[in-house]
Scaffold this motif. Structure first.
Motif, PDB file in Angstrom:
ATOM      1  N   MET A  65      -1.603  -2.114   2.521  1.00 26.21           N
ATOM      2  CA  MET A  65      -0.630  -1.210   2.179  1.00 26.21           C
ATOM      3  C   MET A  65      -1.048  -0.598   0.725  1.00 26.21           C
ATOM      4  SD  MET A  65       2.378  -1.529   3.567  1.00 26.21           S
ATOM      5  CE  MET A  65       3.474  -1.400   2.252  1.00 26.21           C
ATOM      6  N   SER A  81       8.298  -4.651   6.820  1.00 22.72           N
ATOM      7  CA  SER A  81       8.122  -5.849   6.230  1.00 22.72           C
ATOM      8  C   SER A  81       8.329  -5.334   4.602  1.00 22.72           C
ATOM      9  CB  SER A  81       6.947  -6.304   6.463  1.00 22.72           C
ATOM     10  OG  SER A  81       6.529  -7.432   5.585  1.00 22.72           O
ATOM     11  N   SER A 140      -0.318   1.840  11.624  1.00 19.19           N
ATOM     12  CA  SER A 140       0.115   0.188  11.931  1.00 19.19           C
ATOM     13  C   SER A 140       0.201   0.196  13.358  1.00 19.19           C
ATOM     14  CB  SER A 140       1.463   0.023  11.221  1.00 19.19           C
ATOM     15  OG  SER A 140       2.406   1.178  11.687  1.00 19.19           O
ATOM     16  N   ASN A 181       5.615  -6.924   2.435  1.00 21.38           N
ATOM     17  CA  ASN A 181       4.177  -6.159   2.167  1.00 21.38           C
ATOM     18  C   ASN A 181       4.379  -5.150   0.894  1.00 21.38           C
ATOM     19  OD1 ASN A 181       2.903  -7.100   4.289  1.00 21.38           O
ATOM     20  ND2 ASN A 181       3.476  -5.547   5.767  1.00 21.38           N
ATOM     21  N   ARG A 198       4.529  -7.291  -2.263  1.00 23.05           N
ATOM     22  CA  ARG A 198       3.264  -7.711  -2.613  1.00 23.05           C
ATOM     23  C   ARG A 198       2.308  -6.702  -3.263  1.00 23.05           C
ATOM     24  NH1 ARG A 198       2.226  -9.083   2.090  1.00 23.05           N
ATOM     25  NH2 ARG A 198       2.960 -11.322   1.860  1.00 23.05           N
ATOM     26  N   CYS A 199       2.324  -5.475  -2.594  1.00 21.99           N
ATOM     27  CA  CYS A 199       1.548  -4.514  -3.059  1.00 21.99           C
ATOM     28  C   CYS A 199       2.046  -3.284  -3.876  1.00 21.99           C
ATOM     29  CB  CYS A 199       0.981  -3.720  -1.419  1.00 21.99           C
ATOM     30  SG  CYS A 199       0.140  -4.971  -0.608  1.00 21.99           S
ATOM     31  N   CYS A 214      -3.279  -7.188   3.126  1.00 21.13           N
ATOM     32  CA  CYS A 214      -1.998  -7.938   3.563  1.00 21.13           C
ATOM     33  C   CYS A 214      -2.812  -9.097   4.207  1.00 21.13           C
ATOM     34  CB  CYS A 214      -1.230  -7.067   4.431  1.00 21.13           C
ATOM     35  SG  CYS A 214      -0.514  -5.656   3.740  1.00 21.13           S
ATOM     36  N   ASP A 223       6.366   0.456   4.248  1.00 18.52           N
ATOM     37  CA  ASP A 223       6.567  -0.769   4.693  1.00 18.52           C
ATOM     38  C   ASP A 223       5.881  -1.387   5.750  1.00 18.52           C
ATOM     39  OD1 ASP A 223       7.725   0.544   6.861  1.00 18.52           O
ATOM     40  OD2 ASP A 223       9.932   0.077   5.922  1.00 18.52           O
ATOM     41  N   GLN A 224       4.909  -0.652   6.224  1.00 19.83           N
ATOM     42  CA  GLN A 224       3.937  -1.337   7.365  1.00 19.83           C
ATOM     43  C   GLN A 224       2.596  -1.060   6.907  1.00 19.83           C
ATOM     44  OE1 GLN A 224       4.804   0.415  11.202  1.00 19.83           O
ATOM     45  NE2 GLN A 224       6.697   1.192  10.647  1.00 19.83           N
ATOM     46  N   ALA A 225       2.008  -2.388   6.969  1.00 21.79           N
ATOM     47  CA  ALA A 225       0.587  -2.381   6.669  1.00 21.79           C
ATOM     48  C   ALA A 225      -0.342  -1.814   7.868  1.00 21.79           C
ATOM     49  CB  ALA A 225       0.075  -3.925   6.572  1.00 21.79           C
ATOM     50  N   SER A 235       2.629  -6.342  10.955  1.00 21.58           N
ATOM     51  CA  SER A 235       2.676  -5.002  10.695  1.00 21.58           C
ATOM     52  C   SER A 235       3.318  -4.133  11.745  1.00 21.58           C
ATOM     53  CB  SER A 235       1.138  -4.624  10.667  1.00 21.58           C
ATOM     54  OG  SER A 235       0.505  -4.835  11.994  1.00 21.58           O
ATOM     55  N   VAL A 291       0.770 -11.504   8.558  1.00 24.52           N
ATOM     56  CA  VAL A 291       1.902 -10.889   8.154  1.00 24.52           C
ATOM     57  C   VAL A 291       2.142  -9.630   9.356  1.00 24.52           C
ATOM     58  CG1 VAL A 291       2.836  -9.105   6.558  1.00 24.52           C
ATOM     59  CG2 VAL A 291       1.573 -11.330   5.777  1.00 24.52           C
TER      60      VAL A 291
END
Length: 295
Positions: free
Chosen positions: A64, A231, A90, A234, A237-238, A221, A176-178, A227, A225
């Motif tokens: 991400m 999320s 993703s 994600n 976190r990033c 990620c 919002d998607q790795a 993807s 988690v």
């Protein structure tokens, strides 16, 4: 931490959090299909396309935000009908995706580079340009930079496309998607060269794309988690917070600087050959993001 990259390398040395850059294929990637069409030649990786198969690889992790780059030398000579791709994506029907697609040519014709952006499973945002150099003669660096404000496609650190976050205008943005990082070569002579009028000449096979210097400086990620669905974890976190600072969240990364804006204007004025935003046959109503994008 090792030296980190930035959008144009102007901000090397900032004490910020990121994933250490790497140029080792085995650390970052793994073959995805047609293992027998991979050729390892010292520091070089070659993917082969013949009339049996193409080949492709993908990153071992998903990411991400940040920047991913490869150095690539495209298929020489008559490469009509072939496509070499470098992209992030993703998973799932509502996936996000950022594409570089290098469309083969007949001998003597310029290579075309097509970019596309998918948001929540919807693409149809093609832009196509001719490069200002011969991409078959030397290695050139192709990069995708991504943060919560913009997605930037770069060729040798020159921005060729910007997709800006316009959520305040009600337009979805991929944040919002790795995404995994991928590359492949395949036969697409039904559409790739002059709209499919020029077919692949298999007497010139194998067609070989050559890679080196695989770099990912992005937020990894954890495995497991999701993807495929939105999320918030994600993005949280990033993204930078009080206890961590990511280089891609620096104010200088939120938009192009003046020099980069001038570079993008030059590319669009001199090398763009197709822009979905001006294709009234496909889009009688101008797509919403085209109305608001400054670039």
């Amino acid at each position: 931490m090792t030296k980190m990259s930035s959008l144009l390398g102007f901000f090397v040395g900032l004490v910020l959090v990121g994933v250490a850059a790497s140029s080792n294929f085995e650390e970052l990637y793994q073959p995805a299909w047609a293992f027998d069409h991979f050729i390892h030649d010292g520091e070089l990786l070659k993917l082969k396309l013949d009339n049996y198969s193409g080949a492709g690889f993908g990153s071992k992790s998903k990411y991400m935000f940040g920047k991913v780059s490869i150095q690539l030398k495209l298929v020489e000579g008559d490469s009509a009908g072939t496509v070499t791709a470098f992209y992030m994506s993703s998973e799932g029907p509502n996936h996000n995706e950022f594409d570089f697609e290098f469309l083969g040519n007949s001998t003597g014709e310029p290579y075309s580079v097509q970019t596309n952006v998918y948001v929540n499973g919807v693409g149809n945002r093609e832009q196509r340009l001719d490069l200002w150099f011969d991409p078959t003669k030397d290695f050139h660096t192709y990069s995708i930079f991504w943060n919560q404000r913009q997605v930037v496609f770069l060729v040798d650190e020159t921005p060729i496309r910007v997709h800006t976050n316009l959520e305040h205008k009600g337009i979805p943005f991929p944040k919002d998607q790795a995404m995994g990082v991928y590359s492949s070569i395949w036969n697409a002579d039904d559409w790739a060269t002059q709209g499919g009028r020029v077919k692949t000449d298999w007497s010139h096979a194998p067609f070989i794309a050559t890679y080196k210097d695989f770099t990912i400086d992005a937020c990894e990620c954890p495995v497991g988690v999701s993807s495929s669905a939105a999320s918030p974890e994600n993005a949280k976190r990033c993204s930078s917070s009080e206890d961590k600072k990511y280089w891609w969240d620096e104010p200088t990364m939120s938009e192009l600087n003046l020099h980069q804006s001038h570079q993008l204007m030059w590319v669009r004025a001199n090398h763009m050959v197709y822009d979905y935003c001006t294709d009234t046959a496909r889009f009688p109503v101008t797509p919403a993001e085209c109305v608001h994008h400054r670039h």
